[in-house]
Design an enzyme around this catalytic site. Sequence first.
Site, PDB file in Angstrom:
ATOM      1  N   GLU A   1       0.657  -1.214  -0.047  1.00 46.90           N
ATOM      2  CA  GLU A   1      -0.151  -0.023   0.158  1.00 46.90           C
ATOM      3  C   GLU A   1       0.799   1.025  -0.096  1.00 46.90           C
ATOM      4  OE1 GLU A   1      -3.562   1.414   2.839  1.00 46.90           O
ATOM      5  OE2 GLU A   1      -1.898   0.317   3.905  1.00 46.90           O
TER       6      GLU A   1
ATOM      7  N   LYS B   1      -9.766   0.358  -1.870  1.00 51.21           N
ATOM      8  CA  LYS B   1      -9.818  -0.162  -0.526  1.00 51.21           C
ATOM      9  C   LYS B   1     -11.118   0.258  -0.041  1.00 51.21           C
ATOM     10  CE  LYS B   1      -7.179   0.312   3.987  1.00 51.21           C
ATOM     11  NZ  LYS B   1      -6.167   1.119   4.470  1.00 51.21           N
TER      12      LYS B   1
ATOM     13  N   CYS C   1      -4.492  -3.541   3.463  1.00 45.44           N
ATOM     14  CA  CYS C   1      -4.268  -3.271   4.940  1.00 45.44           C
ATOM     15  C   CYS C   1      -5.492  -3.360   5.769  1.00 45.44           C
ATOM     16  CB  CYS C   1      -3.846  -1.529   4.934  1.00 45.44           C
ATOM     17  SG  CYS C   1      -2.780  -1.356   6.285  1.00 45.44           S
TER      18      CYS C   1
END
Length: 271
Positions: free
Chosen positions: A40, A106, A142
């Site tokens: 990321e 995300k 993440c």
Amino acid sequence: MRIAMAQILSGTDPRANLGLVENYTRRAADAGARMVLFPEATMCRFGVPLAPVAEPVDGPWADGVRAIAERAGVVVVAGMFTPSDDGRVLNTLIATGDGVDAHYDKIHLYDAFGFQESKTVAPGREPVLIDVDGVRVGLTLCYDVRFPELYVELAERGAELITVHASWGSGPGKLDQWTLLARARAIDTTGYVAAVDQGCPAPDIAALGPTGVGGSLVASPLGEVVSAAGADPQLVVADLDLEAGRTARETVAVMNNRADFTRRRKAESRA
């Protein structure tokens, strides 16, 4: 299937970070990897304003990644930031090379541990899978790793490998949580999980936000650690035994058991 994870330390200059992508991709290709995973925020680390560096997925930085992947003949997956319609940015993965051209935004934003990602980042909506040499690969970012339902959905859609691209926040117990969560998601889905993080930066950088703790790893469908990194930048190359993974999914059978349970519940609700 041979993959590589590039545990790097992104800076604030997207052009310099593209040089890291070039370097590590070339090394991964030389090692025989078919896919190389970057963390990321590969485009630009956290801790600085992101809107000024954000570019669309057909912009110069993403095109630079595409050119690198094409030259190396491998699939590259890397974190970047793209503009959002509401003035924020999207935390995006670009996946490109060898017939692949996709991106994932995300879904779960890091509004935890005193950090509020949603102030500057808009959420994505849809899970994304790509095909690499006939293998279905799910993409996650993440904080997604704390939400097992996303991983189960990707596995139900056929993912045999799910990647996690992180810039994990530091703090007491955080490295242990990172490695435990990656292994847990592998067990949840009886599939491989490849979790690549930013390396561990100097304390002054770490104080600025979630900038990585290292500890990139590949977990087997039974939660075993196949390969792992330490704290510093490095390239980790791992071989995935996909046939053994398929056997594990049939033997442990949690995916089949979950499907049976869902069917029973639906039948009961209609009765």
